[in-house]
Each structure stands twice: as structure tokens, then as C-alpha cells.
Design a protein around this motif. Structure first.
Motif, PDB file in Angstrom:
ATOM      1  N   PHE A  29      34.569 -41.867  34.958  1.00 50.57           N
ATOM      2  CA  PHE A  29      34.931 -42.549  33.721  1.00 50.57           C
ATOM      3  C   PHE A  29      34.401 -43.985  33.744  1.00 50.57           C
ATOM      4  O   PHE A  29      33.881 -44.480  32.732  1.00 50.57           O
ATOM      5  CB  PHE A  29      36.446 -42.560  33.525  1.00 50.57           C
ATOM      6  CG  PHE A  29      36.878 -43.176  32.224  1.00 50.57           C
ATOM      7  CD1 PHE A  29      36.959 -42.410  31.062  1.00 50.57           C
ATOM      8  CD2 PHE A  29      37.182 -44.528  32.139  1.00 50.57           C
ATOM      9  CE1 PHE A  29      37.341 -42.986  29.854  1.00 50.57           C
ATOM     10  CE2 PHE A  29      37.556 -45.110  30.943  1.00 50.57           C
ATOM     11  CZ  PHE A  29      37.637 -44.325  29.795  1.00 50.57           C
ATOM     12  N   TYR A  30      34.528 -44.644  34.884  1.00 54.74           N
ATOM     13  CA  TYR A  30      34.019 -46.015  35.013  1.00 54.74           C
ATOM     14  C   TYR A  30      32.502 -46.041  34.858  1.00 54.74           C
ATOM     15  O   TYR A  30      31.950 -46.925  34.194  1.00 54.74           O
ATOM     16  CB  TYR A  30      34.419 -46.586  36.377  1.00 54.74           C
ATOM     17  CG  TYR A  30      34.049 -48.034  36.570  1.00 54.74           C
ATOM     18  CD1 TYR A  30      34.535 -49.023  35.722  1.00 54.74           C
ATOM     19  CD2 TYR A  30      33.208 -48.424  37.620  1.00 54.74           C
ATOM     20  CE1 TYR A  30      34.198 -50.367  35.910  1.00 54.74           C
ATOM     21  CE2 TYR A  30      32.875 -49.755  37.814  1.00 54.74           C
ATOM     22  CZ  TYR A  30      33.369 -50.715  36.953  1.00 54.74           C
ATOM     23  OH  TYR A  30      33.025 -52.033  37.146  1.00 54.74           O
ATOM     24  N   ARG A  31      31.827 -45.032  35.432  1.00 58.31           N
ATOM     25  CA  ARG A  31      30.382 -44.937  35.265  1.00 58.31           C
ATOM     26  C   ARG A  31      30.017 -44.727  33.799  1.00 58.31           C
ATOM     27  O   ARG A  31      29.037 -45.293  33.300  1.00 58.31           O
ATOM     28  CB  ARG A  31      29.831 -43.790  36.120  1.00 58.31           C
ATOM     29  CG  ARG A  31      28.354 -43.482  35.918  1.00 58.31           C
ATOM     30  CD  ARG A  31      27.457 -44.651  36.290  1.00 58.31           C
ATOM     31  NE  ARG A  31      27.472 -44.931  37.707  1.00 58.31           N
ATOM     32  CZ  ARG A  31      26.766 -45.903  38.276  1.00 58.31           C
ATOM     33  NH1 ARG A  31      26.010 -46.696  37.532  1.00 58.31           N
ATOM     34  NH2 ARG A  31      26.837 -46.116  39.588  1.00 58.31           N
ATOM     35  N   LEU A  32      30.805 -43.915  33.096  1.00 53.95           N
ATOM     36  CA  LEU A  32      30.573 -43.680  31.666  1.00 53.95           C
ATOM     37  C   LEU A  32      30.658 -44.993  30.894  1.00 53.95           C
ATOM     38  O   LEU A  32      29.813 -45.272  30.028  1.00 53.95           O
ATOM     39  CB  LEU A  32      31.600 -42.691  31.115  1.00 53.95           C
ATOM     40  CG  LEU A  32      31.552 -42.441  29.598  1.00 53.95           C
ATOM     41  CD1 LEU A  32      30.229 -41.801  29.206  1.00 53.95           C
ATOM     42  CD2 LEU A  32      32.727 -41.573  29.165  1.00 53.95           C
TER      43      LEU A  32
ATOM     44  N   SER B  86      20.463 -48.483  46.152  1.00 58.39           N
ATOM     45  CA  SER B  86      20.429 -47.425  45.159  1.00 58.39           C
ATOM     46  C   SER B  86      20.045 -48.022  43.813  1.00 58.39           C
ATOM     47  O   SER B  86      20.058 -49.240  43.636  1.00 58.39           O
ATOM     48  CB  SER B  86      21.809 -46.753  45.069  1.00 58.39           C
ATOM     49  OG  SER B  86      21.839 -45.781  44.060  1.00 58.39           O
ATOM     50  N   VAL B  87      19.684 -47.178  42.857  1.00 61.31           N
ATOM     51  CA  VAL B  87      19.347 -47.638  41.517  1.00 61.31           C
ATOM     52  C   VAL B  87      20.616 -47.784  40.700  1.00 61.31           C
ATOM     53  O   VAL B  87      21.328 -46.813  40.469  1.00 61.31           O
ATOM     54  CB  VAL B  87      18.389 -46.648  40.816  1.00 61.31           C
ATOM     55  CG1 VAL B  87      18.111 -47.092  39.388  1.00 61.31           C
ATOM     56  CG2 VAL B  87      17.085 -46.521  41.595  1.00 61.31           C
ATOM     57  N   GLY B  88      20.933 -49.028  40.285  1.00 62.79           N
ATOM     58  CA  GLY B  88      22.141 -49.266  39.503  1.00 62.79           C
ATOM     59  C   GLY B  88      23.411 -48.875  40.234  1.00 62.79           C
ATOM     60  O   GLY B  88      24.409 -48.518  39.603  1.00 62.79           O
ATOM     61  N   ALA B  89      23.378 -48.920  41.584  1.00 64.63           N
ATOM     62  CA  ALA B  89      24.526 -48.518  42.424  1.00 64.63           C
ATOM     63  C   ALA B  89      24.958 -47.078  42.138  1.00 64.63           C
ATOM     64  O   ALA B  89      26.100 -46.708  42.376  1.00 64.63           O
ATOM     65  CB  ALA B  89      25.702 -49.470  42.242  1.00 64.63           C
ATOM     66  N   LEU B  90      24.028 -46.267  41.627  1.00 65.92           N
ATOM     67  CA  LEU B  90      24.332 -44.871  41.324  1.00 65.92           C
ATOM     68  C   LEU B  90      24.602 -44.113  42.620  1.00 65.92           C
ATOM     69  O   LEU B  90      23.792 -44.137  43.545  1.00 65.92           O
ATOM     70  CB  LEU B  90      23.148 -44.232  40.580  1.00 65.92           C
ATOM     71  CG  LEU B  90      23.342 -42.804  40.077  1.00 65.92           C
ATOM     72  CD1 LEU B  90      24.444 -42.738  39.037  1.00 65.92           C
ATOM     73  CD2 LEU B  90      22.037 -42.267  39.501  1.00 65.92           C
ATOM     74  N   GLY B  91      25.717 -43.436  42.671  1.00 65.73           N
ATOM     75  CA  GLY B  91      26.098 -42.706  43.871  1.00 65.73           C
ATOM     76  C   GLY B  91      26.880 -43.568  44.845  1.00 65.73           C
ATOM     77  O   GLY B  91      27.959 -43.183  45.312  1.00 65.73           O
ATOM     78  N   THR B  92      26.365 -44.766  45.147  1.00 62.00           N
ATOM     79  CA  THR B  92      27.058 -45.655  46.084  1.00 62.00           C
ATOM     80  C   THR B  92      28.362 -46.176  45.482  1.00 62.00           C
ATOM     81  O   THR B  92      29.377 -46.263  46.177  1.00 62.00           O
ATOM     82  CB  THR B  92      26.159 -46.847  46.471  1.00 62.00           C
ATOM     83  OG1 THR B  92      25.704 -47.504  45.286  1.00 62.00           O
ATOM     84  CG2 THR B  92      24.971 -46.390  47.277  1.00 62.00           C
TER      85      THR B  92
END
Length: 324
Positions: free
Chosen positions: A295-298, A264-270
Motif C-alpha cells: 500500500f505504501y508503495r502504491l 536498487s532502483v527507487g528502493a524497489l524490493g529493498t
């Protein structure tokens, strides 16, 4: 042809990311997730953010600085390179990657003969970073083996398959993959030779790092993971959830392992899926688990944006950074 393959790979990664995000929000209502933020003690939320800042801004960056201080000179430039790498790794849909950017920046600081040393530093940092949390997970697992039985049952429920059948299907798939790998290695000896060459190369590069550096990199790696775990624990307290701190090891390992997979791109979603599944196993509700993941993604986005600003600063200072 090479560019076409890169574009196809990027499209596949984006599809994986958006599919997982879609599935998460299809299963968990966004309104319900946002509702979980309204009732906690905001000091826990602020503390968690600050702890993540210390984890990434101090220990994560200093882990890199221990290895490259002879090149960068001061901690600020090491932090700058770390944040720039983070920006490319987590914020932009680029095929270059954060490690590639850091390698280029270090090479620029050293001149013509900088590739070998820079590569050994980056590889060592990545290896020790993963090895420390992997060893913690190895020690943790025998004492909490029931966690994996619970995880297996949870995944079986999600895909609507009987748990026993799921064991058989999963075991069969793993055996099939192992068998295919053995066949490929037997039929194509050059792959095995490349693996051996890679291991020998790693051994050679590791010898270029002093024992003093290895010890300090390991210490800062442990501190980085410990503070990241503390940040997750403070977030759980904010959401009014009580969970034994030792289980943060499982969450840290899962989130780190998923981050290493180039699917994935930048582990987005995974990353979000890994955090949600890891917490649901311990009985935490899906809306709280997803709220914590968001929140961690933010935070990751904020830290990445800082790297983007530092990248622009680096370019304006007259350095030959990539993309100029």
C-alpha cells in the motif's frame, strides 16, 4: 566506457530489486496478502492515504521550499520541483536521480551562478531529513534494545544459522570491513583528503543557510516523519493490528535508511523487505506486513505519477527542463 558502467550498474540494481520481490512473494502468497485488505475499516485506509499526502505534499515539499523560496518564489513551484525530483527518483530507472534533477531545475531559475547555492540547499535538506529520524532512532534504541536482539534472531532463522554463530559471523564481517576501510585509507591518503575536503565543503555550505531556515527545515522534517509514522499506524489499525506508536520510529528509520542505499532502483524490493522485516520483529504476520508495504508503495507510485504530470507541464510551459 562510462555509459557501459552505468548500464551495468542499472542492471545490477534491477536484479537486486526483482530478486528481493521474488523472494518476498515466494515466501508470502500474494492471494493471502490480498485477502488481508478485505476485512478492515476502509476509513483507516483512506485516512492513511490522506495522511501520506499531507506528509509528502505539504511537509516534505515545504521543507524544500523553506530553503529555495528565494529562487522558486512561491510554494507551488517548490512543490513542482519536489514532485518532479520524486518522479525521477522513484518511478523511472534513471541514473540521474531526483536530487540531480532538482539541482538542474534550480540552476535554470538562477542563471549562470546557481550551482553552489542550489547544491547547498539540496544537500542541507537531505542531511537534516535523515538527521532528524536518526536522532529519534538514537533516543529510541536504548529503551528498546530487545528489538535488535529479536531482529538478529529473526535474520538468523531466515538464513538457517544458529543465533550465536550468526553473532560471530556478523561481528567478523563487520570487523573485516572496518579493517579493509582502514587499510584503504592508510594506503591511499587522497581518499582521506577527499573526505576531509567534503566535510569542509559541507561546513561552508551550511554557513550559507540562515539559522532561521535551519530551524524551519528541522521542524518540517520532524512533522514529515511524524505524519509518515501516523500513516503507517493508521494502516496497522486498518489491518486490525495493535502496536505501540513509539515503535513507528524503528519502522521510519529502517525505511529511510534503506531508501538512502543506492542498491536498487527507487528502493524497489529493498523498501518492501525493510518494512516487512521491521514489522515481523514486533510479531506482525508476514502477509499483513507485506500488504502494508505494498500500500505504501502504491502511494509512492501515485505521488511519483503526479510528479511526472508536473514535469510534462513544466516542459510545455517553455522551461528548459532535462530531456527536452
Amino acid at each position: 566506457m562510462k555509459k557501459l558502467k552505468q548500464y551495468i550498474l542499472l542492471v545490477v540494481k534491477l536484479l537486486v530489486a526483482f530478486t528481493l520481490i521474488y523472494l518476498l512473494f515466494k515466501r508470502i502468497e500474494f492471494r493471502q496478502v490480498m485477502e488481508t485488505f478485505k476485512h478492515g475499516n476502509y476509513w483507516y485506509l483512506i485516512s492513511a492515504f490522506l495522511v501520506f499526502c499531507i506528509a509528502f505534499g505539504v511537509f516534505f515539499s515545504y521543507r524544500f521550499h523553506v530553503l529555495v523560496r528565494s529562487i522558486t518564489g512561491g510554494f507551488y513551484k517548490s512543490f513542482q520541483f519536489t514532485a518532479i525530483g520524486f518522479f525521477f527518483n522513484n518511478f523511472l530507472p534513471t541514473n540521474v536521480g531526483g536530487d540531480g534533477i532538482k539541482l538542474y531545475l534550480l540552476k535554470q531559475e538562477q542563471g549562470k551562478d546557481g550551482w553552489g547555492k542550489s547544491l547547498s540547499y539540496i544537500f542541507t535538506e537531505r542531511f537534516i531529513g535523515f538527521a532528524t529520524i536518526f536522532l529519534a532512532w538514537i533516543v529510541y534504541s536504548p529503551f528498546f534494545i530487545d528489538v535488535y536482539a529479536e531482529a538478529w534472531g529473526l535474520v538468523a532463522d531466515l538464513v538457517h544459522v544458529d543465533s550465536r554463530k550468526f553473532w560471530l559471523i556478523g561481528g567478523g564481517v563487520l570487523l573485516l570491513i572496518a579493517g579493509l576501510l582502514v587499510m584503504v585509507l592508510l594506503r591511499n591518503k587522497s581518499i582521506g583528503q577527499k573526505i576531509l575536503k567534503g566535510l569542509q565543503d559541507f561546513k561552508y555550505r551550511l554557513k550559507q543557510i540562515s539559522q532561521h531556515q535551519l530551524v524551519y527545515v528541522s521542524i518540517h522534517s520532524v512533522l514529515f516523519h511524524a505524519f509518515r509514522g501516523l500513516g503507517f499506524y493508521l494502516l496497522l489499525l486498518y489491518f486490525g493490528v495493535s502496536l505501540a506508536p513509539v515503535h513507528m520510529i524503528f519502522l521510519l528509520f529502517m525505511s529511510t535508511f534503506i531508501g538512502f542505499l543506492p542498491i536498487s532502483v527507487g528502493a524497489l524490493g529493498t523498501l518492501e523487505a525493510a518494512i516487512v522485516l521491521s514489522l515481523v520483529i514486533f510479531g506482525i504476520t508476514e502477509d499483513v506486513a507485506l500488504a502494508l508495504a505494498l500500500f505504501y508503495r502504491l502511494f509512492l507510485v501515485v505521488f511519483s505519477l503526479i510528479g511526472g504530470v508536473l514535469y510534462l507541464t513544466y516542459r510545455r510551459s517553455g522551461q528548459q527542463a532535462p530531456g527536452k
